[in-house]
Design a protein around this motif. Structure first.
Motif, PDB file in Angstrom:
ATOM      1  N   MET A   1      -7.277  -2.136  -7.863  1.00  0.00           N
ATOM      2  CA  MET A   1      -6.974  -0.628  -7.521  1.00  0.00           C
ATOM      3  C   MET A   1      -6.795   0.223  -9.096  1.00  0.00           C
ATOM      4  N   CYS A   7       0.491   5.718  -7.400  1.00  0.00           N
ATOM      5  CA  CYS A   7       0.833   4.433  -7.498  1.00  0.00           C
ATOM      6  C   CYS A   7       1.486   3.953  -8.277  1.00  0.00           C
ATOM      7  N   VAL A   9       2.474   1.819 -11.729  1.00  0.00           N
ATOM      8  CA  VAL A   9       1.585   1.017 -12.748  1.00  0.00           C
ATOM      9  C   VAL A   9       2.838   0.192 -13.522  1.00  0.00           C
ATOM     10  N   SER A  10       2.175  -1.083 -13.914  1.00  0.00           N
ATOM     11  CA  SER A  10       3.023  -1.728 -14.935  1.00  0.00           C
ATOM     12  C   SER A  10       2.218  -1.697 -16.044  1.00  0.00           C
ATOM     13  N   SER A  53      -7.841   0.252 -14.864  1.00  0.00           N
ATOM     14  CA  SER A  53      -7.651  -0.713 -13.949  1.00  0.00           C
ATOM     15  C   SER A  53      -6.790  -1.778 -14.664  1.00  0.00           C
ATOM     16  N   PRO A  54      -6.164  -2.712 -13.850  1.00  0.00           N
ATOM     17  CA  PRO A  54      -5.447  -3.816 -14.529  1.00  0.00           C
ATOM     18  C   PRO A  54      -6.330  -4.475 -15.650  1.00  0.00           C
ATOM     19  N   GLU A 139      -0.692  -4.062 -14.220  1.00  0.00           N
ATOM     20  CA  GLU A 139      -0.785  -4.163 -12.764  1.00  0.00           C
ATOM     21  C   GLU A 139      -0.837  -2.533 -12.062  1.00  0.00           C
ATOM     22  N   VAL A 140      -1.560  -2.487 -11.162  1.00  0.00           N
ATOM     23  CA  VAL A 140      -1.613  -1.265 -10.438  1.00  0.00           C
ATOM     24  C   VAL A 140      -1.303  -1.665  -8.747  1.00  0.00           C
ATOM     25  N   ARG A 141      -0.638  -1.013  -8.295  1.00  0.00           N
ATOM     26  CA  ARG A 141      -0.335  -1.312  -6.823  1.00  0.00           C
ATOM     27  C   ARG A 141      -0.053   0.095  -6.033  1.00  0.00           C
ATOM     28  N   ALA A 142      -0.123  -0.171  -4.841  1.00  0.00           N
ATOM     29  CA  ALA A 142       0.470   1.073  -4.018  1.00  0.00           C
ATOM     30  C   ALA A 142       1.902   1.095  -4.066  1.00  0.00           C
ATOM     31  N   THR A 144       5.521   1.511  -2.419  1.00  0.00           N
ATOM     32  CA  THR A 144       6.200   1.298  -0.999  1.00  0.00           C
ATOM     33  C   THR A 144       6.577   2.561  -0.587  1.00  0.00           C
TER      34      THR A 144
END
Ligand SMILES: [Zn+2]
Length: 160
Positions: A1, A7, A9-10, A53-54, A139-142, A144
């Motif tokens: 993602m 989102c 982001v790390s 992107s990651p 890292e990219v994630r939705a 919670t």
């Protein structure tokens, strides 16, 4: 993602001020986690991360207005030497923490020591500086539901 609003982001980052001398960086293997699009990192950096992107790495140069702001001369104040502990080793460039009447802790920088008074600078230490970031998106994630409610990232590198 890809990096987009809300989102998580790390980010591994390294910051220098143009001379290559690192003034701040994420710990090895411990990237910073933040919620994108919420103003949790300086705007000039956040804007450049959009759509990455990651694994993407970038060098991002941020002018003061898009970083920690311009240096405000009104932030320079002369205060009595007696406001500091007598043994405090005051010298130009020294960074100290001060507590405001509201209980907030703010960083201040000693600019000049003149006998019975001390010139302190209430600006952010990086105000007026052009920021040079080397960043890698890890890292990219939705986010919670709970993170969205709190408005910040949880877990390693985030809040709590
Ligand atoms: Zn929280």
């Amino acid at each position: 993602m890809k990096v987009s609003k809300d989102c998580v982001v790390s980010l591994e980052y390294r910051l220098h001020l143009g001379d290559g001398k690192v003034v701040d960086e994420s710990e090895p293997g411990q990237p910073l986690a933040y919620m994108h699009g919420r103003g949790q990192i300086v705007p000039g950096l956040e804007g450049q991360l959009e759509g990455l992107s990651p694994g993407d790495a970038r060098k991002v140069v941020v002018v003061p207005a898009q970083g920690y702001g311009e240096h405000d001369p009104r932030g320079l104040q002369e205060v009595p030497r007696s406001m500091f502990p007598p043994e405090a080793p005051l010298h130009p460039g020294l960074s100290i923490s001060a507590q405001t009447a509201e209980g907030d802790v703010i960083p201040i920088t000693v600019r000049e020591v003149k006998g019975d008074s001390v010139v302190v600078d209430l600006n952010h230490p990086l105000a007026g500086k052009t920021l040079h970031f080397d960043v890698t998106v890890r890292e990219v994630r939705a986010a919670t539901t709970e993170e969205l409610e709190h408005g910040h990232a949880h877990g390693p590198g985030g809040a709590h």
